[in-house]
Design a protein around this motif. Sequence first.
Motif, mmCIF file in Angstrom:
data_model
loop_
_atom_site.group_PDB
_atom_site.id
_atom_site.type_symbol
_atom_site.label_atom_id
_atom_site.label_comp_id
_atom_site.label_asym_id
_atom_site.label_seq_id
_atom_site.Cartn_x
_atom_site.Cartn_y
_atom_site.Cartn_z
ATOM 1 N N LEU A 91 0.822 -1.209 0.000
ATOM 2 C CA LEU A 91 0.000 0.000 0.000
ATOM 3 C C LEU A 91 0.855 1.257 0.000
ATOM 4 O O LEU A 91 0.393 2.317 -0.465
ATOM 5 N N ALA A 92 2.094 1.136 0.504
ATOM 6 C CA ALA A 92 2.960 2.318 0.575
ATOM 7 C C ALA A 92 3.526 2.699 -0.786
ATOM 8 O O ALA A 92 4.000 3.826 -0.973
ATOM 9 N N LEU A 93 3.496 1.780 -1.760
ATOM 10 C CA LEU A 93 3.998 2.112 -3.095
ATOM 11 C C LEU A 93 3.100 3.153 -3.736
ATOM 12 O O LEU A 93 1.880 3.109 -3.635
ATOM 13 N N ASN A 94 3.708 4.108 -4.407
ATOM 14 C CA ASN A 94 2.901 5.086 -5.148
ATOM 15 C C ASN A 94 2.734 4.598 -6.581
ATOM 16 O O ASN A 94 3.334 3.616 -7.005
ATOM 17 N N MET A 95 1.921 5.296 -7.321
ATOM 18 C CA MET A 95 1.576 4.870 -8.672
ATOM 19 C C MET A 95 2.768 4.927 -9.612
ATOM 20 O O MET A 95 2.806 4.266 -10.647
ATOM 21 N N GLU A 96 3.783 5.764 -9.284
ATOM 22 C CA GLU A 96 4.944 5.893 -10.171
ATOM 23 C C GLU A 96 6.011 4.864 -9.878
ATOM 24 O O GLU A 96 7.093 4.877 -10.491
ATOM 25 N N ALA A 97 5.770 3.983 -8.930
ATOM 26 C CA ALA A 97 6.789 2.984 -8.584
ATOM 27 C C ALA A 97 7.065 2.087 -9.776
ATOM 28 O O ALA A 97 6.167 1.816 -10.577
ATOM 29 N N PRO A 98 8.319 1.636 -9.914
ATOM 30 C CA PRO A 98 8.664 0.757 -11.047
ATOM 31 C C PRO A 98 7.809 -0.507 -11.039
ATOM 32 O O PRO A 98 7.394 -0.991 -9.987
ATOM 33 N N ALA A 99 7.553 -1.028 -12.221
ATOM 34 C CA ALA A 99 6.734 -2.228 -12.352
ATOM 35 C C ALA A 99 7.347 -3.405 -11.621
ATOM 36 O O ALA A 99 6.633 -4.236 -11.043
ATOM 37 N N ALA A 100 8.668 -3.485 -11.654
ATOM 38 C CA ALA A 100 9.330 -4.600 -10.971
ATOM 39 C C ALA A 100 9.075 -4.556 -9.476
ATOM 40 O O ALA A 100 8.818 -5.583 -8.834
ATOM 41 N N SER A 101 9.115 -3.339 -8.903
ATOM 42 C CA SER A 101 8.851 -3.210 -7.463
ATOM 43 C C SER A 101 7.409 -3.598 -7.149
ATOM 44 O O SER A 101 7.138 -4.283 -6.151
ATOM 45 N N ARG A 102 6.476 -3.133 -7.983
ATOM 46 C CA ARG A 102 5.072 -3.463 -7.735
ATOM 47 C C ARG A 102 4.843 -4.969 -7.858
ATOM 48 O O ARG A 102 4.076 -5.564 -7.083
ATOM 49 N N PHE A 103 5.527 -5.598 -8.806
ATOM 50 C CA PHE A 103 5.387 -7.039 -8.973
ATOM 51 C C PHE A 103 5.914 -7.788 -7.754
ATOM 52 O O PHE A 103 5.298 -8.736 -7.264
ATOM 53 N N ASP A 104 7.061 -7.348 -7.235
ATOM 54 C CA ASP A 104 7.637 -8.012 -6.072
ATOM 55 C C ASP A 104 6.729 -7.889 -4.855
ATOM 56 O O ASP A 104 6.525 -8.857 -4.098
ATOM 57 N N GLU A 105 6.157 -6.680 -4.678
ATOM 58 C CA GLU A 105 5.296 -6.489 -3.512
ATOM 59 C C GLU A 105 3.992 -7.283 -3.660
ATOM 60 O O GLU A 105 3.457 -7.809 -2.681
ATOM 61 N N GLN A 106 3.467 -7.325 -4.899
ATOM 62 C CA GLN A 106 2.253 -8.129 -5.127
ATOM 63 C C GLN A 106 2.516 -9.599 -4.820
ATOM 64 O O GLN A 106 1.687 -10.290 -4.220
ATOM 65 N N LYS A 107 3.677 -10.067 -5.244
ATOM 66 C CA LYS A 107 4.029 -11.465 -4.977
ATOM 67 C C LYS A 107 4.168 -11.729 -3.486
ATOM 68 O O LYS A 107 3.739 -12.777 -2.984
ATOM 69 N N ALA A 108 4.703 -10.756 -2.765
ATOM 70 C CA ALA A 108 4.843 -10.912 -1.324
ATOM 71 C C ALA A 108 3.463 -10.985 -0.652
ATOM 72 O O ALA A 108 3.240 -11.797 0.255
ATOM 73 N N VAL A 109 2.529 -10.106 -1.097
ATOM 74 C CA VAL A 109 1.170 -10.141 -0.550
ATOM 75 C C VAL A 109 0.515 -11.478 -0.870
ATOM 76 O O VAL A 109 -0.167 -12.082 -0.028
ATOM 77 N N PHE A 110 0.698 -11.934 -2.099
ATOM 78 C CA PHE A 110 0.098 -13.195 -2.514
ATOM 79 C C PHE A 110 0.633 -14.361 -1.673
ATOM 80 O O PHE A 110 -0.127 -15.234 -1.245
ATOM 81 N N ASN A 111 1.949 -14.368 -1.412
ATOM 82 C CA ASN A 111 2.532 -15.422 -0.581
ATOM 83 C C ASN A 111 2.009 -15.358 0.849
ATOM 84 O O ASN A 111 1.806 -16.384 1.509
ATOM 85 N N MET A 112 1.782 -14.118 1.338
ATOM 86 C CA MET A 112 1.236 -13.963 2.690
ATOM 87 C C MET A 112 -0.175 -14.555 2.753
ATOM 88 O O MET A 112 -0.530 -15.259 3.715
ATOM 89 N N LEU A 113 -1.034 -14.297 1.720
ATOM 90 C CA LEU A 113 -2.379 -14.864 1.694
ATOM 91 C C LEU A 113 -2.340 -16.386 1.609
ATOM 92 O O LEU A 113 -3.159 -17.085 2.211
ATOM 93 N N ASN A 114 -1.364 -16.875 0.855
ATOM 94 C CA ASN A 114 -1.182 -18.325 0.746
ATOM 95 C C ASN A 114 -0.880 -18.921 2.112
ATOM 96 O O ASN A 114 -1.456 -19.937 2.517
ATOM 97 N N SER A 115 -0.018 -18.269 2.852
ATOM 98 C CA SER A 115 0.355 -18.767 4.172
ATOM 99 C C SER A 115 -0.830 -18.731 5.135
ATOM 100 O O SER A 115 -1.062 -19.679 5.891
#
Length: 596
Positions: A91-115
């Motif tokens: 949520l702390a990422l802003n809209m201008e954040a690089p796509a790679a950063s947004r992808f990494d954070e999305q993956k981290a959230v997804f792994n957290m939901l999986n857990s």
Amino acid sequence: MFTNFYRKLTDPFKRSIRNKLILTMTLLAVLPVIAMTAMAAENARSSMEEEIMQTNRANMNWASVYLGEQFARMNNIIYSIQISDELHQYLALNMEAPAASRFDEQKAVFNMLNSVYYSAGNYVFGVELYLKELDTLFTFNSMESRIRTVNDVPAGYHELFDQHKDFTIINDSNDSEKFHMTRSMNRFEDQAQIGAISLEIKWAEFDQTLELLDSRGEYSAYIADGTGHPVYQPNKEIQPSAEALEKLAQTNNNSGFIRTAKEYVFYHSIDPSGLRLIKVVPDHVINESALATMKYGLVVGGLATLISIGLAAFLAWQTSKPIVRLANSMKGIQLIKDKELVRSGRVDEIGLLEKNLHGMASRIREHIRENYHMNLEKRTAELKALQSQIHPHFLQNTLQMIGGMVYSQKPADSYRVIRALSEMFRYIVRAPDGLVPLQAELDQLEHYMLIQKQRFASRLEYTLDVEEGLGNCYIPKLSLQPIVENAFVHGLEKKQGEWKLEIEVTREDEQVIICIRDNGVGMDAGTLAEIQSRLSRLSRQGDRVWNSGTSIGLINAASRIVMHFGPAYGMKMESGEGQGTRVTVVIPCDTGGETG
């Protein structure tokens, strides 16, 4: 209505001394037993009612606490997602954040939901995370695992956002065995709703607790919303009444008890879900507890009743024996048939009544026989009077037609018409005056139509359709010819152009339906209503002879049918101006060939 019921109830005792004695002695023996049994049963019912109320209050308390702990555990799962570092970093990422950063954070959230999903337990079917400002929906369940972009609030979240709620529990629209527990995510600064976390949970998680409350199988325990309406109910055989639901909606207490006409309803709030635990105990469950006491009373009361009935019957038999014998003798008298009855030979008042009764019955039987013969002769005279009205009417029309043909037609044509007329008169003179086979009546109609076709040539189109096997049914003599004559005189002869006359004979169940249709000028509504009224009155006054009116042939033919077969049969007429006329004759399929 009450007067009739009272009379039916008391008449058997007013008319029978024996019944009065039996009733009196039975009441004296049974009423005290019934009173004592009722008092004992009510005491047992009151004790059982108090025991059930105390037991259920205690059970509802611990069950609601346990269910609250289960909902709190589910809440903790949602809170663990809400406070996770992965979610906050995303949520702390802003809209201008690089796509790679947004992808990494999305993956981290997804792994957290999986857990969270795999550590939650078997009762959790899925986890969803909806981020409203980012238009993102994370879904993780046994069927799918994905991240997708949504342009609008997904289904299932509308109530939460539209009504600005912090928490909702909604049944799954596709599977009634599951529900969605959803909690809002609010921004700390302005408490604006920025998203929501939803758990897909099996209702079966609560079955064990509800089954303990419904241990006897005659109760119904369920989870309800704030108004008391069921949200999850394993045992649906016992439903709360409308009165109970209305009272539950008006209660504001966390726990309590409601009594209705048919049930006992216990309720307790389930914190922190906002739901209620409801238990419905049918009234008959408590009443059944009094049955054991009632059984003993019923046994004693039954024995006392049998003894009193036996004693009353014995005394009544001895007291009323001569009177009952006279009454039975009266029942054996038949006013229609002579029957020898054995007299008792008594010389007292009962014997005198018996002697006079038999003499009176003999005189009444003779009077009935005389009256029956008089009515029979009157009925026969009326039937013959009807036929005498029909014959001249037909003869006048036919002779006028033949007189014209002698001067304008060939001798062969005139001979065919005269032969047809001869056959018709032979039928009129020689056939029985009562009932005749339907085939004979149709043959008579064929002779009549041969004459009419000869008269009107190609202008007249005539068809006859008879269902096979109906020719042996019986019908009053000369019933159909007056109907056809009326079709010509009142319908076809006043019509310009082509004439059509159709006769159809069919069978429906045990009835023969004879339908006679023409395409004549028809009749106005007033004339039709008058004729229909007279035909309707025939069904109520079937023995009445109609001897006036413009349609005497048709009405008299209908009267003869009703007089022979009864009000269930007869004639119906349908017509309209310029639409022709339809006459339907209904007779029984088989009369046995009776004549009269």
